[in-house]
Design a protein around this motif. Sequence first.
Motif, PDB file in Angstrom:
ATOM      1  N   TRP A 196       0.875  -1.176   0.000  1.00 32.61           N
ATOM      2  CA  TRP A 196       0.000   0.000   0.000  1.00 32.61           C
ATOM      3  C   TRP A 196       0.911   1.224   0.000  1.00 32.61           C
ATOM      4  CZ3 TRP A 196      -0.116   4.033   3.440  1.00 32.61           C
ATOM      5  CH2 TRP A 196      -1.253   4.852   3.457  1.00 32.61           C
ATOM      6  N   GLY A 197       0.634   2.201  -0.855  1.00 35.29           N
ATOM      7  CA  GLY A 197       1.504   3.379  -0.845  1.00 35.29           C
ATOM      8  C   GLY A 197       1.079   4.439  -1.820  1.00 35.29           C
ATOM      9  N   GLY A 198       1.790   5.549  -1.775  1.00 29.46           N
ATOM     10  CA  GLY A 198       1.523   6.692  -2.648  1.00 29.46           C
ATOM     11  C   GLY A 198       2.037   7.973  -2.015  1.00 29.46           C
ATOM     12  N   PHE A 199       1.540   9.093  -2.520  1.00 26.79           N
ATOM     13  CA  PHE A 199       2.003  10.412  -2.062  1.00 26.79           C
ATOM     14  C   PHE A 199       0.810  11.303  -1.759  1.00 26.79           C
ATOM     15  CE2 PHE A 199       5.351   8.781  -4.627  1.00 26.79           C
ATOM     16  CZ  PHE A 199       6.520   9.305  -4.115  1.00 26.79           C
TER      17      PHE A 199
ATOM     18  N   TYR B 291       3.516   0.960   2.940  1.00 27.22           N
ATOM     19  CA  TYR B 291       3.287  -0.075   3.955  1.00 27.22           C
ATOM     20  C   TYR B 291       3.386  -1.432   3.281  1.00 27.22           C
ATOM     21  CZ  TYR B 291       1.764  -2.075   8.327  1.00 27.22           C
ATOM     22  OH  TYR B 291       1.731  -2.761   9.511  1.00 27.22           O
ATOM     23  N   ASP B 292       4.154  -2.336   3.894  1.00 33.49           N
ATOM     24  CA  ASP B 292       4.432  -3.618   3.249  1.00 33.49           C
ATOM     25  C   ASP B 292       3.328  -4.635   3.504  1.00 33.49           C
ATOM     26  OD1 ASP B 292       5.620  -5.584   1.803  1.00 33.49           O
ATOM     27  OD2 ASP B 292       7.135  -6.096   3.310  1.00 33.49           O
ATOM     28  N   ALA B 293       2.114  -4.285   3.110  1.00 31.27           N
ATOM     29  CA  ALA B 293       0.943  -5.166   3.159  1.00 31.27           C
ATOM     30  C   ALA B 293      -0.120  -4.475   2.310  1.00 31.27           C
ATOM     31  CB  ALA B 293       0.459  -5.353   4.595  1.00 31.27           C
ATOM     32  N   PRO B 294      -1.132  -5.193   1.867  1.00 29.29           N
ATOM     33  CA  PRO B 294      -2.130  -4.579   0.970  1.00 29.29           C
ATOM     34  C   PRO B 294      -2.870  -3.394   1.588  1.00 29.29           C
ATOM     35  CG  PRO B 294      -2.262  -6.971   0.857  1.00 29.29           C
ATOM     36  CD  PRO B 294      -1.321  -6.656   1.987  1.00 29.29           C
ATOM     37  N   SER B 295      -2.971  -3.355   2.922  1.00 33.98           N
ATOM     38  CA  SER B 295      -3.517  -2.153   3.563  1.00 33.98           C
ATOM     39  C   SER B 295      -2.733  -1.896   4.848  1.00 33.98           C
ATOM     40  CB  SER B 295      -5.009  -2.313   3.843  1.00 33.98           C
ATOM     41  OG  SER B 295      -5.194  -3.378   4.741  1.00 33.98           O
ATOM     42  N   PRO B 296      -2.646  -0.616   5.250  1.00 37.86           N
ATOM     43  CA  PRO B 296      -1.761  -0.272   6.367  1.00 37.86           C
ATOM     44  C   PRO B 296      -2.389  -0.550   7.725  1.00 37.86           C
ATOM     45  CG  PRO B 296      -2.814   1.689   5.540  1.00 37.86           C
ATOM     46  CD  PRO B 296      -3.287   0.567   4.663  1.00 37.86           C
TER      47      PRO B 296
ATOM     48  N   VAL C  94      -3.088   7.419  -2.491  1.00 40.27           N
ATOM     49  CA  VAL C  94      -2.439   6.205  -1.996  1.00 40.27           C
ATOM     50  C   VAL C  94      -3.359   5.038  -2.311  1.00 40.27           C
ATOM     51  CG1 VAL C  94      -1.084   7.235  -0.124  1.00 40.27           C
ATOM     52  CG2 VAL C  94      -3.434   6.552   0.297  1.00 40.27           C
ATOM     53  N   SER C  95      -2.777   3.912  -2.653  1.00 36.14           N
ATOM     54  CA  SER C  95      -3.605   2.744  -2.915  1.00 36.14           C
ATOM     55  C   SER C  95      -2.781   1.464  -2.894  1.00 36.14           C
ATOM     56  CB  SER C  95      -4.324   2.882  -4.264  1.00 36.14           C
ATOM     57  OG  SER C  95      -3.378   3.092  -5.284  1.00 36.14           O
ATOM     58  N   ARG C  96      -3.481   0.353  -3.093  1.00 39.44           N
ATOM     59  CA  ARG C  96      -2.843  -0.958  -3.142  1.00 39.44           C
ATOM     60  C   ARG C  96      -2.183  -1.162  -4.515  1.00 39.44           C
ATOM     61  NH1 ARG C  96      -5.704  -6.743  -1.753  1.00 39.44           N
ATOM     62  NH2 ARG C  96      -4.044  -8.043  -2.632  1.00 39.44           N
ATOM     63  N   HIS C  97      -0.971  -1.706  -4.500  1.00 33.81           N
ATOM     64  CA  HIS C  97      -0.221  -1.965  -5.735  1.00 33.81           C
ATOM     65  C   HIS C  97       0.620  -3.222  -5.554  1.00 33.81           C
ATOM     66  CE1 HIS C  97      -0.467   2.122  -7.502  1.00 33.81           C
ATOM     67  NE2 HIS C  97      -0.416   2.556  -6.263  1.00 33.81           N
ATOM     68  N   SER C  98       1.066  -3.791  -6.674  1.00 35.79           N
ATOM     69  CA  SER C  98       2.185  -4.727  -6.551  1.00 35.79           C
ATOM     70  C   SER C  98       3.413  -3.863  -6.257  1.00 35.79           C
ATOM     71  CB  SER C  98       2.389  -5.517  -7.844  1.00 35.79           C
ATOM     72  OG  SER C  98       3.004  -4.713  -8.828  1.00 35.79           O
TER      73      SER C  98
END
Length: 490
Positions: free
Chosen positions: A241-244, A291-296, A313-317
């Motif tokens: 999970w991540g983004g800006f 965050y090292d999982a699909p959701s924080p 921010v969203s879920r990504h590979s």
Amino acid sequence: MALAMLLLFAFSLGSLSYSRPEAFEKRNSCDLLCTCNKIAEAISGASQVYFPLSSDYLSDISHAASSSTEASACSVEPGCAEDLSKILRILGSTRTPFAVKGSGHATNPGFSSTTGVQIAMSRFNETNVNFKSGTVEVGAGLSWDKVYAKLESTGLNVVGGRIPGVGVGGLTLGGGYSLLTSQYGLTVDNVAGFELVLPNGTITNVTSNDDDLWFGLRGGLNNFGIVTKFILKSYPQSDIWGGFYYYAENQLDAIKEALFNYQLKSDPKAAVGVSLTYSSGQFSVVVPFFYDAPSPSDVFDELLAIPTIGGNVSRHSFLDFIESLGPPFSFNGLRVFYDGAPVTQYSPAVFDVFVNQIKLWGPHLYALDKNTTVSTTLEPFDKGLFSHGSGSAYPPDRSHAIFPSVLTVEWSNASLDETMACALRNMSDAIRTAALADGQNVSHAAKYVNYALFSTPLKDMYGGDVERLRKIRAAIDTDDVMGLAGGFKF
Ligand SMILES: Cc1cc2nc3c(=O)[nH]c(=O)nc-3n(C[C@H](O)[C@H](O)[C@H](O)COP(=O)(O)OP(=O)(O)OC[C@H]3O[C@@H](n4cnc5c(N)ncnc54)[C@H](O)[C@@H]3O)c2cc1C
Ligand SMILES: *[C@@H]1O[C@H](CO)[C@@H](O)[C@H](O)[C@H]1NC(C)=O
Ligand SMILES: *[C@@H]1O[C@H](CO)[C@@H](O)[C@H](O)[C@H]1NC(C)=O
Ligand SMILES: *[C@@H]1O[C@H](CO)[C@@H](O)[C@H](O)[C@H]1NC(C)=O
Ligand SMILES: *[C@@H]1O[C@H](CO)[C@@H](O)[C@H](O)[C@H]1NC(C)=O
Ligand SMILES: *[C@@H]1O[C@H](CO)[C@@H](O)[C@H](O)[C@H]1NC(C)=O
Ligand SMILES: *[C@@H]1O[C@H](CO)[C@@H](O)[C@H](O)[C@H]1NC(C)=O
Ligand SMILES: *[C@@H]1O[C@H](CO)[C@@H](O)[C@H](O)[C@H]1NC(C)=O
Ligand SMILES: *[C@@H]1O[C@H](CO)[C@@H](O)[C@H](O)[C@H]1NC(C)=O
């Protein structure tokens, strides 16, 4: 593209003077040309020498920061360790200045560029997974995004760089801060072995069984020879999970408080930063989240509650996330210097000084060159970040956490180089002074080797290990071959 390269080439000619090995002054162009020809005769068909201004030559000498590009006499792309060994022997016996380029993201002039012979590692480009040992063999000429792309389908990942284009070679040999560092340590803590061409041309493997080289290579950059291959530990990688998010300036106090409270928690799967930038006459604030999982978990809740003016921010590979940061990073032809500002905590008082330094120097330097950008990224890690590895050249002290903090200046007018270097030193000093006043034990906190400005004394990066590192290099490199290449030298 070709035109841009030519312009870059013309622009960089004659504009650099840092870290140039002394031997250069005694040479003339015939000596260099003779060396290039000697190399061309010695190598196999796996390797190739290129001359100005062929397109291969131009890509071999090109760097992300234009101030890190120099016009070499020729370039050579070794295609196997045996050829690299021959090349290094010729360079040593002719005392020819040279440079080793991984992916060319060094922001110190002359560290991976030269007016002698440019070695470009690009042909060392294999990524091979060994499922039995759980390790990944990575060629020294790759950038991290290419490694992640190769690993995507395996469900495995390695602990590497955060921005597309940045090289495996320089980042690993300097230490390596990753999105996964709070969980697994630095990149150097996740090396299982190196294939190394020693300064005398001998090809060897270095592992934890080798006391001195194992210590020195993990943080000691190009002091001990040229690495052709890194064996890295791997970890299972799920979606992340991540983004800006972008923020208005009046949210700075809220971000400062939330960042402080974030550092009181421990959640090693989390990574966050605060980027403060002065560019085109404007101050801006961006917070990257990961965050090292699909959701924080709830670790970001206070930060995420602050009103934003944009971003997502969203879920990504993992690969999608890295690729969403853009194409291989370049600075659009600008000159760039970095320096480090190590602190033990982004306390409110220290946070204010980072902001004030950007706001002080931004407009001042912008007035001298409208292409100037002054920025910093505050990057807190888990307090246990150095607990994942054993003794290495960097960091010199694993007993307590240090956050590396990069200070960046980008500009275009080459006559301002010294002004920009001075400004960076001044900012870095101001931050250390503020951290000391805040009660932080940073009078001898090590600057991160891959952020430190070229003039940084060795002891400011390697602390009490400088003597040991000098002895290791003296024993390994009796003829001072690696002294013909630029960079911090023991
Ligand atoms: C946009 C950007 C993002 C960054 N992000 C991060 C980050 O997330 N984490 C982090 O830790 N750092 C980061 N850095 C800093 C980065 O670690 C350094 O810029 C590093 O030098 C990049 O490695 P490179 O191979 O691209 O550099 P190069 O310029 O090719 O090399 C840098 C140094 O390493 C030596 N070297 C390279 N390859 C070899 C080799 N095979 N054998 C011997 N010596 C070698 C070179 O001679 C030179 O001295 C970033 C830098 C930039 C510009
Ligand atoms: C590696 O480089 C070689 C030679 O430059 C090229 O032919 C090959 O396609 C590259 N391989 C990868 C995986 O990029
Ligand atoms: C290094 O290790 C590899 C296996 O990982 C082996 O194939 C190679 O022969 C070794 N090289 C030397 C010089 O020992
Ligand atoms: C943000 O949104 C853009 C446009 O919708 C998308 O391309 C990008 O992948 C998103 N980035 C992240 C990190 O979610
Ligand atoms: C800023 O960059 C532009 C485009 O690269 C260039 O034309 C201009 O001369 C630069 N400005 C200064 C002050 O150097
Ligand atoms: C670069 O700076 C010098 C002096 O600092 C100045 O004389 C020159 O005009 C500048 N060049 C550009 C393109 O702005
Ligand atoms: C740099 O910082 C010092 C204080 O540490 C200050 O006295 C000096 O004026 C600064 N230099 C510049 C060029 O602003
Ligand atoms: C302060 O930091 C230095 C290294 O930078 C370390 O040797 C020393 O033990 C630290 N002191 C305390 C009280 O943590
Ligand atoms: C090259 O250097 C290594 C390390 O010092 C040494 O062990 C080896 O014997 C040397 N080889 C030659 C051919 O001199």
